[in-house]
Every structure is written in C-alpha cells, then in structure tokens.
Motif scaffolding. Structure first.
Motif, mmCIF file in Angstrom:
data_model
loop_
_atom_site.group_PDB
_atom_site.id
_atom_site.type_symbol
_atom_site.label_atom_id
_atom_site.label_comp_id
_atom_site.label_asym_id
_atom_site.label_seq_id
_atom_site.Cartn_x
_atom_site.Cartn_y
_atom_site.Cartn_z
ATOM 1 N N ARG A 163 0.838 -1.191 0.000
ATOM 2 C CA ARG A 163 0.000 0.000 0.000
ATOM 3 C C ARG A 163 0.873 1.240 0.000
ATOM 4 O O ARG A 163 1.917 1.281 0.645
ATOM 5 N N PHE A 164 0.436 2.240 -0.756
ATOM 6 C CA PHE A 164 1.192 3.494 -0.799
ATOM 7 C C PHE A 164 0.424 4.578 -0.071
ATOM 8 O O PHE A 164 -0.770 4.771 -0.302
ATOM 9 N N ASP A 192 3.887 9.023 -0.798
ATOM 10 C CA ASP A 192 4.799 7.955 -1.230
ATOM 11 C C ASP A 192 4.967 8.004 -2.741
ATOM 12 O O ASP A 192 4.020 8.265 -3.474
ATOM 13 N N THR A 210 5.232 5.900 -6.009
ATOM 14 C CA THR A 210 4.904 4.524 -6.408
ATOM 15 C C THR A 210 5.979 4.038 -7.368
ATOM 16 O O THR A 210 6.452 4.788 -8.221
ATOM 17 N N ASP A 211 6.379 2.787 -7.206
ATOM 18 C CA ASP A 211 7.433 2.224 -8.068
ATOM 19 C C ASP A 211 6.904 1.065 -8.908
ATOM 20 O O ASP A 211 7.666 0.251 -9.404
ATOM 21 N N VAL A 254 -0.373 0.566 -10.020
ATOM 22 C CA VAL A 254 -1.243 0.644 -8.842
ATOM 23 C C VAL A 254 -2.717 0.636 -9.237
ATOM 24 O O VAL A 254 -3.069 0.917 -10.381
ATOM 25 N N ASN A 281 2.106 4.030 -13.625
ATOM 26 C CA ASN A 281 3.271 4.611 -12.953
ATOM 27 C C ASN A 281 2.878 5.933 -12.295
ATOM 28 O O ASN A 281 1.726 6.366 -12.382
ATOM 29 N N GLN A 282 3.865 6.558 -11.645
ATOM 30 C CA GLN A 282 3.604 7.773 -10.874
ATOM 31 C C GLN A 282 3.010 8.871 -11.747
ATOM 32 O O GLN A 282 2.062 9.553 -11.354
ATOM 33 N N VAL A 322 -4.346 3.891 -2.413
ATOM 34 C CA VAL A 322 -3.497 3.538 -3.540
ATOM 35 C C VAL A 322 -2.766 2.231 -3.210
ATOM 36 O O VAL A 322 -2.058 2.148 -2.201
ATOM 37 N N GLN A 323 -2.987 1.220 -4.039
ATOM 38 C CA GLN A 323 -2.505 -0.123 -3.746
ATOM 39 C C GLN A 323 -1.731 -0.676 -4.936
ATOM 40 O O GLN A 323 -2.088 -0.406 -6.081
ATOM 41 N N GLU A 324 -0.708 -1.457 -4.652
ATOM 42 C CA GLU A 324 -0.005 -2.216 -5.689
ATOM 43 C C GLU A 324 -1.014 -2.973 -6.556
ATOM 44 O O GLU A 324 -1.940 -3.597 -6.047
#
Lengths: 337, 337, 337
Positions: free
Chosen positions: C126-127, C131, C133-134, C137, C155-156, C173-175
């Motif tokens: 979880r972001f 955060d 994100t890498d 999401v 991506n971001q 915001v989740q993977e």
C-alpha cells in the motif's frame, strides 16, 4: 387423450438432448429426427429417447413428416430455421409448440428492430445504407447462425475496406456497444401469463475469446481478425437489481409481440441477448424467439429455476411441463401452431 | 466379498474430495493418504472420509503401502505421477483402478502423439529439433504439471531467444493453434463398453487470464510474459453438434489404446484437451488418461451426467460405481491393475 | 418459541431471493422490505416470500422498523450498508444476524488492512499519501460499491494525472498485483466453530471484461478506460491444494477478528477476495464480512456444499440453518446483534 400418449419430437441437434430428457422426465414418449452421422450419439441416450427417425439430410424432413401422427408434438430450437428453412417451417403440418407467426419477426432484422423499439428496450444505434458512421460498428449478415458472418470496424474507412470483400448481400450495420454480453433465458407461459427467468449465460466464442490470452505485442505478429463462432456457453448469475430490470424488459417484449404479431404473440422459451455497459445500461442486441443453446448449461437446473421449482428444471423440461399442463387443462391448442 | 468391505483410497490432493465423496455415496469405506500440512482439510470432511493415513512426504508412500490390505483400492488422479513418480506408480502393489501400462503412453510425448495420430484426431503441427518454424509456436516441457514450463513464441527469432534461457532439457515445440481451449471429460466403462461424456470445462490460468483485463497500451509498461498455471476450472456446455464429434473422437482414442497399449487399453476417466478454431475444427492438444481437476466443478453433477443418471453423478462417484458394478458382476480384476 | 414462528426478513436486492428461498426451505416465515419499483419481482416469487413490506425509498427503512416484531430476524447482505448507511445499520433494533461491531472493521480500509495483516495473509503493498509509487497501482475509493470508483495507473506520472480529475476524497493507492481474481465464499459457524468453504466464483465486470475481446490494434482507436462494475458472477472450482490454503487463511481471519473486534468476532457468511499470481501466491484484496452476490451462482447448491450436505445448500439457506440450529440449542442470542 392423456399426456403420456403424446410423443415429443425434435431435430437431433442444438438442444435436443435437453428437450427430450425434459419430455421424458415429464412422462412423455420421445423421438428424434436425425441424419445418419448423428445416430450413434442419440442412440447412446436410449434411457430417454424412445424412437430414432432417420433422414438422409435435413432437406428430407418433409418425407418423414407424414409418418408423424397427430399425437406428435414438435419442439423447434435454435437450429430449426437454419436446417429446415423458413418455408419448410411454416408449411409443417405436425403440431408445433410455439407461434409460427413469430418466425418472420425474428428473421427479418428490420421487423425485429421495430419489435424491440416498440417494447421500449434500449437498442444500439443502427446505420442505414449511405449513412456515415461516427463510431465503431459491428456488421451482421441476416439470418446468421452461430455467430458466423459478423465483423467489426473501428471507423468509416475500415468499414468501407472490409465491405469490399464481404460476400453477404443482406446485412446490418450497428453501433458497437462497449460492454459485456449477457444472455437472459426466459419462459413465458400462456397458461399462467407469467414470465419466468430460467437462467443466464455468456457465450464462449472462437476465436474472439482467445484474443485476451495473447499479449498485445504478440497480437501484432499474428494479425488475427476476430470471429464469433459459438463453441460453448458459460453459466452465470447476474446482480439481483439486473434481474428486476431484465424481467420487466421481457414482459414488455411479450406484451408488444401480442400487439404486433397477433393475440397469441410470442410464448414459450425465448432469449434476450444483451450488452451491459459501464453505466449499467442494458442494450438488447437480439431477441431469440425459441430455446437457445445457452440453456444447455442448466440441463440439471439453474440457480433461477431452483427458486421456482424444487426439482431440476431445465428450459427443455419446462416446455414439456407447459404442454402437460395444457393437456390437463384441455388447452393444448393454445400452445400449438 | 461385498463391496462395502472395500476401502477406496487416494492421495490427499487434486480431486481427492470428489473421489472419496463419490466412494462414500456408493457405499464404500474411504481413506486418504496425506502429508501433515493437509490433515486439517481432510479431517474437516469426516462425514465421508473414514480414515486418514499420514505420511511425512509423498516420497514416503511406499512405507505406508504395506499397511493397505487387499481390500484397499487406490484411485490415481492428476497429481499422482507428479507426486509419486513414474516408477513408484508402476511398482505399487495395492490394487489400482486403471491400467498402469497407459502411464508410459501418457507421459512420453512422442508415444502420446503416435496414439493421437493413429486415433485419427487432428493434432497441431509439431516441429522437431532443427526444423525451421513458420508460424507461432508453444513450447512445452515434458511431464509439465499444472501449466508450468510452457511458453509461446511468435516466430523463429523469438523462439531462439527464449530457448537460450529455458532450463528444461526435454521439451516439445508445437504449432500454436489460434482458437479457444475446451476440455472434454469422459468415462469409458470396460463393463458396458460405452464412452460417457461426463462434463466440459475451461481452465482459469494465471497470469494468462489476467492479460485480457489489461488494456493493450498498459501492457506495454507492464511487460508481462504469459504463464499458464492452472488456478481453477470453469464449467461449460458445448454445442450439441460438437458433443457428437467429441464423443466419436473419444471412442477412437479408446479403440486405438486397445490396439497400441494392449487389450485392456485405456479405461475409466480421461480427458481430451482441445483447441477449437474459427473453422470449427477440434485440435487435440493432450490426452489425460485419468480424472482431471476440471471435474471438480461437477461434484454435485453436471448437465451431461444428468442426462444419464437421475442423481448427482460426479466423475469420482462414477469411478466408485464402476468398481461396485465390477464387484457385483464378479469382474473386479478387469478394472484393477 | 419454535423456529417456525420466526420471520426471516431482508432488503429486496443483492441476494434477497437466495436468502428468502433458503429461509423457506428451512421452515421459516419470510418477508422482504422493498421499494415500489421492485415489488413485481418479489411478488412473482410468492412461493417462498410470504410478506412484502413496501417503503418509498431505502431511507424510509426506520419507518417500517417498528412494525417488525421481536420474532423478525434481519439478514444483512452486500447492499445493506450501501442502502441504509452505516449509522442506520448500527441503530437498527430488529434482531440482526451477525455482529454489528464488524461493520467498522469492514468499512474502514485502514482497520481492514490491520485485520488482514494481523491474520498473516498476504496483502498488496500500500502506498500512503506522498509515497512515490514504483509499480502499477490500483486506486480505490472508500466504501466503493460494486466496483465503482476504481481505476488503475501504470506509474507515478499516470497516477498524478488521473488523480487530478478524481472526485473522491477518501481513497487508497494499492499495488496492482498481476494475477487472476478468485473469490472464496465461507461460512463460519459459532455453534460448531468450523469454517466451511461454500463456493468460489469470479466476477464478470463491465467494461473490463470486454477488453480481451477487442484486438490490441482496435483498442487504440476506441481508447477505452477500464471500469469494474460487477454485472454477474461465474462459478468456479479451484485446485484442491488451494482449498487447503484458503480455508486456513479464512480460519486465521476469524481468529484474528475475535481478538481485534471482540469475543464474537466475525461469524456467518464472508468472502475473501483474492488475486492468485503466477508463483501461486494468494493475495487477499478485501474481506467482505457478509453474504456476497457471487453466492447467487449456487442457489441450487455448489460442488463444495455438496461435500457437506446431501441437499442443495446455498449460503442463504446455510444462514437459515444456523439460526434454526441456534433456536433448537437455545442459543439464538449468540448469533444475533
């Protein structure tokens, strides 16, 4: 004459196994009319098929028709018109479950469209000859069977190009609605005047259902044109809020058929083929005015028929039940043509 | 000895629940051989599992084998060879439902291919070492379990590249047939000499079945290589015209097995794994010579078994029924190895 | 008071037909609370719905509540909180099957995440706000119903752009885990202290499940943003090795709920929504602490309930069975709130 003296008969294809198993479960005698190549299949179900009537080809059906007495009742299914042809269907003398007047309204896409529009169901926009298309379209030939003769085009340019090599003479150009296909199976009883939701399925089509398993980058190399031949059907259950909407649509389709087609209208099994969009609108793509192959997922009953019947009730068995009830109530003529 | 004195036993995995529930429904005693981690699962089904036989790992099966008397009958399933190994299977002394001679013909891809070709079923083109490929291919390692060790390549260049990092020694390069996968489950009874269609499914595989839900443009960023691990199975019903063709293919596969493998040939449950193309040709990809996991969709019966049995008949239960019938007819040896 | 004096009641939506059919099968009286537009649907099932209680809108529920005596038991379902609101649910005086304390833990995504983490199940990364994100999401709004208010970003950069036009205030915001979705339906009985696997499904969502049927090259022109509105559910059976793992996860979720939420914890029907990856890891995406719509595929029983019950057992009927058993054992208060 008691119902056990009647023989339920159909053509050996499509949903014949379901129809005849259902007839036997309801206490009827059963027979199948079949071409030589399929005899082994139907013979292996001699636990519920009493009689096998062989014809050399579907065109020979009239030859055998005279042997079928007035105690035979024929059940049409989705391959009926395709196999026997429209005229043969209409001329048939054997008692026929259903209303033959519906055949024209089902086969002619313009008449079917009028039927849908007067029923107040949502339909995809249609483009007439010469109209410029402003969105993705699907092109369907008239009387297409099993998804053959369909193609899609993203825009006018692609449409024009594909039409150059399209051999069908009669076809329809329709808005391609973005959403998921859902097939609702119903049964309308002229005895109880009720529409029953029997089951719901989606189709499993080749090769279009293989596309999603091929990465986009690999699709480039393969250059696959999507086709829509129905291979199988997959059972589903829809949101309960959608059941309410679908049953209401089905009721309007029945009521409109009584107005347009005549007092008997459409009765027995039918299917609304729909696309559900992301704004949860249900577009009706087609009315199938008979038993559809998707009901074969539910020969042993469906979640929906279990709500109404405490035994495994297929659409095929429901037809036989209706005929049995009509005989008991001395109303057999009301369900035959 | 009456059938109720026999114990049906299998390994705790794959379709053990189906097999043992079916055995109990047919009146047998039941046992499961299981590793410690899985004991809680099988214990919770003590309504139909009488006995739990613990082993530390699948390799320890021989240690427990001697405790199984001649009143035990072992039912192999799709994880059997994978867990016990080929040699252990063949050496097993416990009465075994099926013909162990089939194992080699199933495991060796070349022998299996000969079996398919002599059965006259359509098979994808195969490329031998050194052959140039002229179409998309799928590469399968030998003895792959559950879809592991598969990959696809669009052309020779991609194939060469991917093979560089492929660790399997024994593998097969096959034409990638464009179409949809369909798995037909059959049961051949050596007592009645009949092939019964039990059910039909498609697999639900990760991650390949997630691809279709990712827009093409987003796939670029994610760069997912499709893999084919089987997660679940989805029930289906196929077109009735396809049932006729599939059953006929299955009959030829049985007949050919009797010629190639010996008089008993293949019997009991088996599966034809097929791809159906847009010209409605059915390609056989693989013969599974035992119960497959797709039958787990139908523990409470299938549309097809309902045509033959008026009670919920799973493939697992059908096995037990066959053993029971064999015992009653004093022919038990005919179905054991 | 004998159980046949009790009336099982629910709101007319979601899984009401299943719940009330199950209640009738177990011998209860039944009632449905329903808005005017849906009355025809529930009226047509008068074979198992005894009483229809009309309200003008869901907000009017409190007006009718006082008419429900202490012999009414309300069964919440997946549309309950969405229709009545959280506060109304908690204030309700009618005996309520389930533990209302679970509502907060289900609705608040942070609390639910703590519940999952303490249960030791795998969860997507979880972001938090701010955060970076890498990886891809998925963004979910809080209290989203039926898949509305979800979107994905690769991506971001794409995330930042899409958030600009996202109107929801509270979201997560989740993977985005690459794999296939699987929904496991369970029932935990506080009387037997056992978790039962009831059934398994996958969702059929519009428009995301239409993407895979559109060739990659055509998607470019259509520029479809995937959305996740649930239209229907499709039945499945999972690998037996996965059943073992899923039941164990469910047991830990129950045990943790007793620790976090209070001694009663979560009981009755619940669902673990999971993603299964190609390394066969099962990620839990969400806990649904009540009956989910996917169980509607199994109104006539599932492969899994057939292992435990020799009659068609739906989750709705299982609820009624639990209430009946509680009444018989004089423990009704233990299952009500």
């Amino acid at each position: 004459m008691g119902y056990s003296n009647y023989t339920i008969v159909t053509l050996g294809s499509h949903s014949a196994l379901q129809i005849l198993k259902g007839a036997k479960d309801e206490g009827f005698k059963t027979a199948v009319v079949v071409t030589p190549d399929r005899i082994p299949l139907y013979k292996s179900y001699d636990n519920f098929i009493d009689q096998i009537l062989e014809i050399q080809s579907w065109q020979d059906f009239p030859k055998i028709e005279k042997d079928l007495g007035s105690d035979f009742i024929i059940i049409p299914h989705g391959s009926f018109v395709a196999y026997l042809g429209m005229d043969e269907n209409k001329k048939m003398k054997v008692p026929y479950f259903g209303n033959k007047k519906v055949l024209d309204w089902e086969e002619d896409r313009k008449m079917q469209r009028r039927w849908m529009e007067e029923s107040g169901v949502k339909v995809p926009r249609r483009f007439r000859k010469g109209d410029k298309t402003d969105r993705p379209v699907i092109v369907k030939s008239y009387g297409a069977a099993g998804g053959k003769g369909y193609f899609t085009a993203r825009n006018q340019k692609e449409l024009d190009e594909k039409l150059k090599t399209f051999s069908e003479e009669r076809f329809m150009v329709q808005e391609y609605v973005i959403g998921v296909p859902v097939y609702f199976h119903f049964f309308y009883s002229p005895l109880t005047h009720k529409v029953e939701l029997m089951s719901v399925d989606k189709r499993y089509e080749t090769n279009v259902d293989s596309l999603g398993r091929i990465p986009a980058k690999n699709q480039r190399g393969l250059n696959i044109e999507p086709s829509f031949e129905v291979v199988a059907n997959i059972p589903m259950a829809v949101r309960e809020s959608m059941v309410a909407v679908a049953v209401e649509m089905a009721q309007r389709v029945i009521k409109t058929s009584q107005k347009l087609i005549g007092p008997k209208g459409l009765f027995g099994p039918f299917c609304l083929e729909t696309i559900v969009t992301s704004s949860e609108e249900i577009y009706v793509i087609e009315i199938s005015a008979r038993i559809v192959a998707g009901t074969n997922c539910f020969i042993n009953g469906s979640p929906y028929t279990y709500l109404l019947y405490d035994e495994p009730m297929s659409t095929g068995r429901r037809i036989a039940r209706e005929i049995k009830n009509a005989i008991k109530q001395n109303k057999l003529k009301e369900v035959l043509d």
